[in-house]
Design an enzyme around this catalytic site. Structure first.
Site, mmCIF file in Angstrom:
data_model
loop_
_atom_site.group_PDB
_atom_site.id
_atom_site.type_symbol
_atom_site.label_atom_id
_atom_site.label_comp_id
_atom_site.label_asym_id
_atom_site.label_seq_id
_atom_site.Cartn_x
_atom_site.Cartn_y
_atom_site.Cartn_z
ATOM 1 N N CYS A 182 40.310 -32.598 1.695
ATOM 2 C CA CYS A 182 41.270 -33.697 1.810
ATOM 3 C C CYS A 182 40.646 -34.835 1.118
ATOM 4 O O CYS A 182 39.391 -35.011 1.357
ATOM 5 C CB CYS A 182 41.517 -34.182 3.196
ATOM 6 S SG CYS A 182 42.036 -35.731 3.495
ATOM 7 N N GLU B 30 23.288 7.648 27.850
ATOM 8 C CA GLU B 30 22.958 7.245 26.497
ATOM 9 C C GLU B 30 23.991 6.125 26.345
ATOM 10 O O GLU B 30 25.112 6.351 26.803
ATOM 11 C CB GLU B 30 22.920 8.449 25.733
ATOM 12 C CG GLU B 30 22.107 9.552 26.037
ATOM 13 C CD GLU B 30 22.203 10.697 25.265
ATOM 14 O OE1 GLU B 30 22.901 10.886 24.163
ATOM 15 O OE2 GLU B 30 21.819 11.840 25.611
ATOM 16 N N GLU C 281 0.718 -1.110 -0.067
ATOM 17 C CA GLU C 281 0.021 0.186 0.046
ATOM 18 C C GLU C 281 0.778 1.419 0.047
ATOM 19 O O GLU C 281 0.531 2.086 -0.803
ATOM 20 C CB GLU C 281 -0.937 -0.005 1.238
ATOM 21 C CG GLU C 281 -1.949 1.070 1.410
ATOM 22 C CD GLU C 281 -2.739 1.209 -0.011
ATOM 23 O OE1 GLU C 281 -2.941 0.404 -0.495
ATOM 24 O OE2 GLU C 281 -3.211 2.303 -0.196
ATOM 25 N N LYS D 167 27.000 5.056 23.715
ATOM 26 C CA LYS D 167 27.961 5.892 22.832
ATOM 27 C C LYS D 167 27.608 5.094 21.594
ATOM 28 O O LYS D 167 28.485 4.080 21.393
ATOM 29 C CB LYS D 167 29.301 5.855 23.431
ATOM 30 C CG LYS D 167 30.146 6.940 22.483
ATOM 31 C CD LYS D 167 31.364 7.217 23.307
ATOM 32 C CE LYS D 167 32.244 8.366 22.411
ATOM 33 N NZ LYS D 167 32.453 8.015 21.171
ATOM 34 N N SER E 82 33.459 17.484 20.766
ATOM 35 C CA SER E 82 33.387 15.934 21.173
ATOM 36 C C SER E 82 33.619 15.916 22.741
ATOM 37 O O SER E 82 33.417 17.010 23.547
ATOM 38 C CB SER E 82 35.032 15.624 20.586
ATOM 39 O OG SER E 82 36.006 16.562 21.250
HETATM 40 S S1 IVH Z 1 27.000 14.034 22.243
HETATM 41 C C1 IVH Z 1 28.836 17.965 23.440
HETATM 42 N N1 IVH Z 1 26.021 11.711 22.761
HETATM 43 O O1 IVH Z 1 30.785 10.513 20.187
HETATM 44 C C2 IVH Z 1 28.535 16.450 23.280
HETATM 45 N N2 IVH Z 1 27.962 12.299 21.313
HETATM 46 O O2 IVH Z 1 33.439 12.810 20.807
HETATM 47 C C3 IVH Z 1 28.502 16.247 21.938
HETATM 48 N N3 IVH Z 1 28.778 9.817 20.068
HETATM 49 O O3 IVH Z 1 31.428 13.115 17.872
HETATM 50 C C4 IVH Z 1 28.145 14.828 21.401
HETATM 51 N N4 IVH Z 1 27.242 8.630 20.858
HETATM 52 O O4 IVH Z 1 29.922 11.170 17.231
HETATM 53 C C5 IVH Z 1 26.903 12.393 22.091
HETATM 54 N N5 IVH Z 1 25.110 9.539 22.910
HETATM 55 C C6 IVH Z 1 25.985 10.498 22.554
HETATM 56 C C7 IVH Z 1 26.764 9.908 21.631
HETATM 57 C C8 IVH Z 1 27.900 10.843 21.159
HETATM 58 C C9 IVH Z 1 28.211 8.559 20.242
HETATM 59 C C10 IVH Z 1 29.650 10.308 19.510
HETATM 60 C C11 IVH Z 1 29.698 11.672 18.613
HETATM 61 C C12 IVH Z 1 30.784 12.331 19.122
HETATM 62 C C13 IVH Z 1 31.515 11.624 19.765
HETATM 63 C C14 IVH Z 1 32.206 12.617 20.921
#
Ligand code: IVH
Length: 688
Positions: free
Chosen positions: A443, A127, A43, A129, A90
């Site tokens: 073999c 959260e 659909e 990573k 970062s």
């Molecule tokens: S927050 C101010 N949350 O980790 C903080 N980053 O070095 C900004 N990443 O480049 C990032 N999971 O690609 C945040 N739950 C998460 C994340 C996350 C993965 C990565 C992101 C960033 C690197 C931080």
């Protein structure tokens, strides 16, 4: 038809196009983000084609946020640089992979906020990573206008065309969003999508990707959006960049958690694993809980992220250089590690298949110590060009077996010889041959080869065959190497006195083994047939043969034509059976086993009848309301169907219960029909 004369579409087409875009957007969100479609795929396709056809007739009705515009841009020569209005930061990494990493962070936050010991626990958001790449999505008046990579944090690259192809990313947002909204999150690739992509790359002779993150990064940086569209990507939102505040003043959210809820309400995928936690104990509990779930998540994560929840406190803490003081990444043990190849050995399997295996300097990866990794076959070993002495990346993620994913070429020692497959069996010295169209060398020694004999004994003794409890590989090694067991019937000629001479074999354990052997003699025809280890004859085929012919002698004497009449037996299997039973020594082994007392009850041949599921293959996933998996399997097999472990194009149906995982996703992706328990019963009683 007025469209040839007037470039402006009639109002009905315009309205219908707008209505279709809204409908498709809503159903797309349900399908990609909520995982809860309310209309069948067909659909959706139908509505999609209707919109395509209106847009084809009235090109001026095409809008950039139309779902038809996800794919379709031209290949670029290079990406355009995009300055980030608000830098993409970062996060500081807590290198401690013990739970104490959480304590360190909480202590630092409390110090910086000048909280004394009596102050209550700090409120955090926790959260996963995600292991992908950071992305900034810019929406103006609710329409996606630009997607940019992080780059150096200040200037990224415009990858809008490729990002549009990700179904989970909304092209248009609901009315009431801020005029300017930059959503920040992670583009990643699910593990099953990664495996699927690599299989496709391998099948078409193209290069495979080292891990899901590299595959995702490669897709995002594809200059041709047509290719990017074929790489299955996903997205999680976890923050914002520039965002216009309400005109009347006042902030949109007070906490990071409220921000996540808003992102979800606006249609972005936000991980279900994001939650709040109080104080160091809360962080530690989260770290441990996610660590336990890591292998089963369906996507790679390399740790967890802790963020101070209150935006006011975040503002008070501020930044050091390019890292916020209010967030930290707490890593898990890596799923990839470097190690060195100590040697490449070739293992011999039950059917004589030779498998190259890299012996590795022990390395702790993905939570276990790995000392070897399969190189699969000659082609695969050559493609990766692994050599003795090489430094290699080893990966172990989820329940996938450890794999050498790449060689660090810079570290190769001069003169390291290229790997080449043995032309002789490393165990018995017989010639090894690779038949045309096959990837494996085998073999040719058959049961003359002790490696094959060991595997044959283990196969015969396994739980799903005649089952000899307690007969494991260490014992089989001794029995075969000591020439106590040359053929299967020798197992039944063992005595307490011969066994007593073996290492780690007390009289009691010898007695136990003899009892287990005794017990294994009373079996069934399918188990016995399967236990013989005839090439291409698995459990399902053995059951089918037993059902069809009833008696072993009838199977042994069947002509090729007669074998081909068995449902689901094709020329390859028929040939294999025929050749096996044509060999005098195999018949001798069977006769000996029967003389030793191995027995089963024989039945009458079952007439060939077509049953409701004859020729159908089903895959079971999730929890069914009233049937256990084994019960469902029995029902399916009794109705002539087969049950397979993984979904492919050849799967007829996926039987899905609650908490169905990637198998269901795969079915939807491949367009395989999905049934619930009621649907299965309908098929079985012929009412569906
Ligand atoms: S927050 C101010 N949350 O980790 C903080 N980053 O070095 C900004 N990443 O480049 C990032 N999971 O690609 C945040 N739950 C998460 C994340 C996350 C993965 C990565 C992101 C960033 C690197 C931080």
């Amino acid at each position: 038809m007025t469209s040839d004369l007037f470039s402006t579409a009639d109002p009905t087409s315009r309205e219908r196009a707008e209505q279709l875009r809204r409908l498709l957007q809503e159903h797309g969100h349900r399908y990609y983000v909520l995982d809860d479609p309310s209309i069948p795929d067909a659909e959706y396709d139908h509505l999609f084609r209707e919109l395509q056809s209106i847009e084809a007739q009235h090109p001026d009705l095409v809008t950039p946020d139309s779902p038809t515009q996800r794919v379709g841009g031209k290949a670029l020569a290079a990406f355009v640089s995009v300055p980030h209005a608000i830098p993409m930061l970062s996060i500081r990494t807590e290198t401690d992979t013990e739970a104490s990493g959480a304590l360190n962070f909480d202590a630092r936050v409390r110090r910086e906020l000048e909280l004394d010991a009596s102050a209550p626990a700090v409120d955090y958001v926790t959260e996963p990573k995600f292991d992908g790449l950071a992305m900034s999505l810019r929406y103006e008046a609710g329409v996606l206008v630009q997607a940019a990579t992080r780059g150096d944090g200040t200037v990224g690259e415009d990858v809008t065309q490729n990002i549009r192809t990700i179904g989970q990313i909304p092209l248009r947002l609901p009315q009431a969003v801020p005029q300017v909204l930059e959503v920040r999150g992670e583009v990643y690739m699910r593990r099953d999508d990664f495996e699927f992509l690599n299989r496709r790359q391998r099948d078409s002779g193209q290069k495979t990707f080292v891990n899901p993150r590299n595959a995702a990064a490669g897709a995002v940086r594809q200059l041709d959006p047509g290719i990017a569209a074929q790489r299955p990507l996903s997205f999680f939102a976890y923050g914002v960049g520039e965002i216009s505040q309400p005109a009347m003043g006042g902030a949109l959210f007070a906490t990071h958690f409220e921000l996540l809820q808003a992102l979800k309400a606006w249609g972005f995928p936000v991980s279900e694993l994001a939650s709040t936690a109080q104080g160091a104990d809360g962080l530690t509990a989260y770290y441990e809980s996610i660590g336990r779930q890591r292998d089963n998540l369906g996507f790679d994560i390399d740790g967890v992220v802790y963020k101070v929840n209150s935006l006011a406190l975040q503002a008070r803490m501020g930044f050091v250089t390019r890292e916020p003081r209010w967030a930290v990444a707490h890593k898990f043990p890596a799923q990839e590690q470097l190690t060195t190849v100590l040697g490449i050995e070739v293992q011999v399997g039950r059917t004589g298949k030779l498998t190259p295996v890299a012996r590795l300097a022990p390395v702790f990866v993905g939570g276990v110590t790995v000392t070897n990794a399969t190189l699969h076959n000659e082609d695969e070993a050559r493609r990766k060009d692994v050599r003795v002495g090489d430094t290699v990346t080893v990966r172990r993620a989820g329940d996938v077996i450890p794999e050498v994913v790449a060689v660090v070429l810079d570290k190769r020692l001069p003169g390291a010889p290229e790997f080449s497959m043995l032309r002789q069996c490393p165990v018995c010295g017989s010639a090894a041959v690779r038949e045309e169209g096959e990837v494996d060398y085998r073999c040719t020694g058959g049961l003359f080869c002790s490696a094959q004999r060991k595997q044959a004994v283990l196969h015969f003794a396994q739980r799903r065959a005649v089952e000899v409890e307690g007969l494991g590989d260490k014992l089989v090694d001794q029995l075969v190497d000591g020439e106590l067991v040359r053929t299967l019937p020798d197992l039944y000629r063992l005595s307490v006195s011969t066994l007593a001479g073996l290492e780690r074999m007390a009289e009691k354990s010898g007695q136990n083994l003899l009892e287990a052997l005794q017990k294994s003699k009373v079996t069934t025809l399918p188990r016995f047939l399967f236990g013989l280890g005839i090439r291409h004859v698995g459990e399902a085929t053995a059951k089918e043969l037993a059902r069809h012919f009833g008696k072993l002698d009838a199977i042994m004497d069947a002509s090729l034509d007669q074998l081909l009449q068995v449902s689901d037996i094709g020329p390859v299997v028929a040939e294999s059976l025929h050749t096996f039973f044509a060999q005098a020594h195999n018949r001798e082994v069977i006769k000996d086993l029967r003389d030793c007392g191995v027995c089963w009850s024989e039945g009458e041949p079952a007439p060939v009848v077509s049953k409701p599921l004859t020729g159908k293959t089903l895959v079971i996933t999730g929890t069914l309301p009233s049937l256990s998996r084994d019960e469902a399997r029995d029902l399916i097999e009794a109705a002539g169907g087969k049950v397979a472990g993984s979904v492919s194009k050849k799967t007829s149906f996926v039987l899905a219960g609650t908490e169905s995982g990637s198998k269901l996703d795969r079915a939807l992706e491949l367009g395989v029909a999905v049934l619930d328990e009621t649907g299965l019963r309908g098929l079985l009683d012929g009412s569906a």
